[in-house]
Design a protein around this motif. Structure first.
Motif, PDB file in Angstrom:
ATOM      1  N   ARG A   4       1.666  64.264  42.209  1.00  0.00           N
ATOM      2  CA  ARG A   4       2.948  64.968  42.205  1.00  0.00           C
ATOM      3  C   ARG A   4       2.963  65.907  41.002  1.00  0.00           C
ATOM      4  NH1 ARG A   4       6.805  61.650  45.306  1.00  0.00           N
ATOM      5  NH2 ARG A   4       5.639  59.851  46.058  1.00  0.00           N
ATOM      6  N   SER A   5       3.679  67.013  41.143  1.00  0.00           N
ATOM      7  CA  SER A   5       3.739  68.012  40.080  1.00  0.00           C
ATOM      8  C   SER A   5       5.140  68.600  40.045  1.00  0.00           C
ATOM      9  CB  SER A   5       2.706  69.112  40.349  1.00  0.00           C
ATOM     10  OG  SER A   5       2.811  70.134  39.392  1.00  0.00           O
ATOM     11  N   ALA A   6       5.688  68.719  38.824  1.00  0.00           N
ATOM     12  CA  ALA A   6       7.036  69.267  38.692  1.00  0.00           C
ATOM     13  C   ALA A   6       7.247  69.798  37.295  1.00  0.00           C
ATOM     14  CB  ALA A   6       8.072  68.180  38.993  1.00  0.00           C
ATOM     15  N   GLY A   7       8.116  70.788  37.198  1.00  0.00           N
ATOM     16  CA  GLY A   7       8.620  71.220  35.908  1.00  0.00           C
ATOM     17  C   GLY A   7       9.732  70.274  35.475  1.00  0.00           C
ATOM     18  N   ASP A   9      12.927  70.648  34.929  1.00  0.00           N
ATOM     19  CA  ASP A   9      14.179  70.753  35.685  1.00  0.00           C
ATOM     20  C   ASP A   9      14.064  70.186  37.099  1.00  0.00           C
ATOM     21  OD1 ASP A   9      15.530  71.847  33.545  1.00  0.00           O
ATOM     22  OD2 ASP A   9      15.134  73.915  34.165  1.00  0.00           O
ATOM     23  N   GLU A  10      12.844  69.978  37.569  1.00  0.00           N
ATOM     24  CA  GLU A  10      12.638  69.417  38.908  1.00  0.00           C
ATOM     25  C   GLU A  10      12.495  67.894  38.894  1.00  0.00           C
ATOM     26  OE1 GLU A  10       9.918  72.836  40.921  1.00  0.00           O
ATOM     27  OE2 GLU A  10       9.105  71.839  39.138  1.00  0.00           O
ATOM     28  N   LEU A  11      12.358  67.306  37.710  1.00  0.00           N
ATOM     29  CA  LEU A  11      12.191  65.855  37.599  1.00  0.00           C
ATOM     30  C   LEU A  11      13.531  65.152  37.735  1.00  0.00           C
ATOM     31  CD1 LEU A  11       9.863  65.603  34.464  1.00  0.00           C
ATOM     32  CD2 LEU A  11       9.198  65.170  36.837  1.00  0.00           C
ATOM     33  N   SER A  12      13.544  64.046  38.472  1.00  0.00           N
ATOM     34  CA  SER A  12      14.743  63.209  38.449  1.00  0.00           C
ATOM     35  C   SER A  12      14.790  62.509  37.098  1.00  0.00           C
ATOM     36  CB  SER A  12      14.691  62.170  39.578  1.00  0.00           C
ATOM     37  OG  SER A  12      13.726  61.169  39.282  1.00  0.00           O
ATOM     38  N   THR A  15      12.434  59.499  37.149  1.00  0.00           N
ATOM     39  CA  THR A  15      11.012  59.823  37.019  1.00  0.00           C
ATOM     40  C   THR A  15      10.675  60.234  35.596  1.00  0.00           C
ATOM     41  OG1 THR A  15      10.851  60.458  39.347  1.00  0.00           O
ATOM     42  CG2 THR A  15       9.151  61.320  37.858  1.00  0.00           C
ATOM     43  N   ARG A  48       4.244  71.792  33.067  1.00  0.00           N
ATOM     44  CA  ARG A  48       4.146  71.064  34.341  1.00  0.00           C
ATOM     45  C   ARG A  48       3.809  69.617  34.035  1.00  0.00           C
ATOM     46  NH1 ARG A  48       6.566  73.174  38.339  1.00  0.00           N
ATOM     47  NH2 ARG A  48       5.307  71.937  39.755  1.00  0.00           N
TER      48      ARG A  48
END
Length: 155
Positions: A4-7, A9-12, A15, A48
């Protein structure tokens, strides 16, 4: 396991908490490195976060920082019960696939230089000992397109 990959602001919030708890478990508790893990770089727009989960919880993670002229991989951590399964290698391969157009650098714990060399990294500076007494070696991988990453084994 999928990467999984996120910035930031995209992380809950759940998480994000679990990613930083995993890093603290590995670096602060296991390696007895009392340092400020939350250094402000996790929230930067270009950062990221990559991770894999088991039973809904992150068990391996790393982050990629946008340092302007280079990408920087760091905070590579795997839960002790999950080591030897190739999770860190999968994360590094996924990170390299995202790091297009600029060289990639990292500061490897020195005992892992051969492992990172398996991905094509080369030593790029003198070994140093950090504030916690852990030897590190600067390494670099010059890529400008999606890499043909060799298959390094997990440590």
């Amino acid at each position: 396991m999928p990467v999984r990959s996120a910035g930031f602001d995209e992380l809950s919030s759940h998480t994000a908490y679990r990613l930083w708890a995993l890093r603290s478990e590995v670096f602060v508790v296991e390696q007895a490195a009392a340092y400020l893990d939350l250094d402000g770089r996790d929230v930067e727009a270009g950062t990221r976060h990559l991770w894999v989960e088991a039973d809904g919880l992150p068990v391996a993670t790393l982050r990629v920082l946008d340092d302007g002229d280079v990408w920087r991989i760091g905070r590579v951590a795997t839960a002790s019960a999950q080591r030897g399964r190739g999770l860190a290698a999968g994360l590094v391969r996924a990170a390299l696939a995202e790091c297009v157009g600029r060289p990639v650098v990292l500061d490897a714990q020195s005992y892992l230089t051969d492992w990172y060399a398996g991905f094509g990294f080369v030593v790029h500076g003198a070994e140093y000992v950090d504030e916690d007494g852990i030897p590190h070696t600067p390494m670099r991988l010059d890529i400008v397109a999606a890499p043909e990453v060799r298959q390094a084994t997990d440590f």
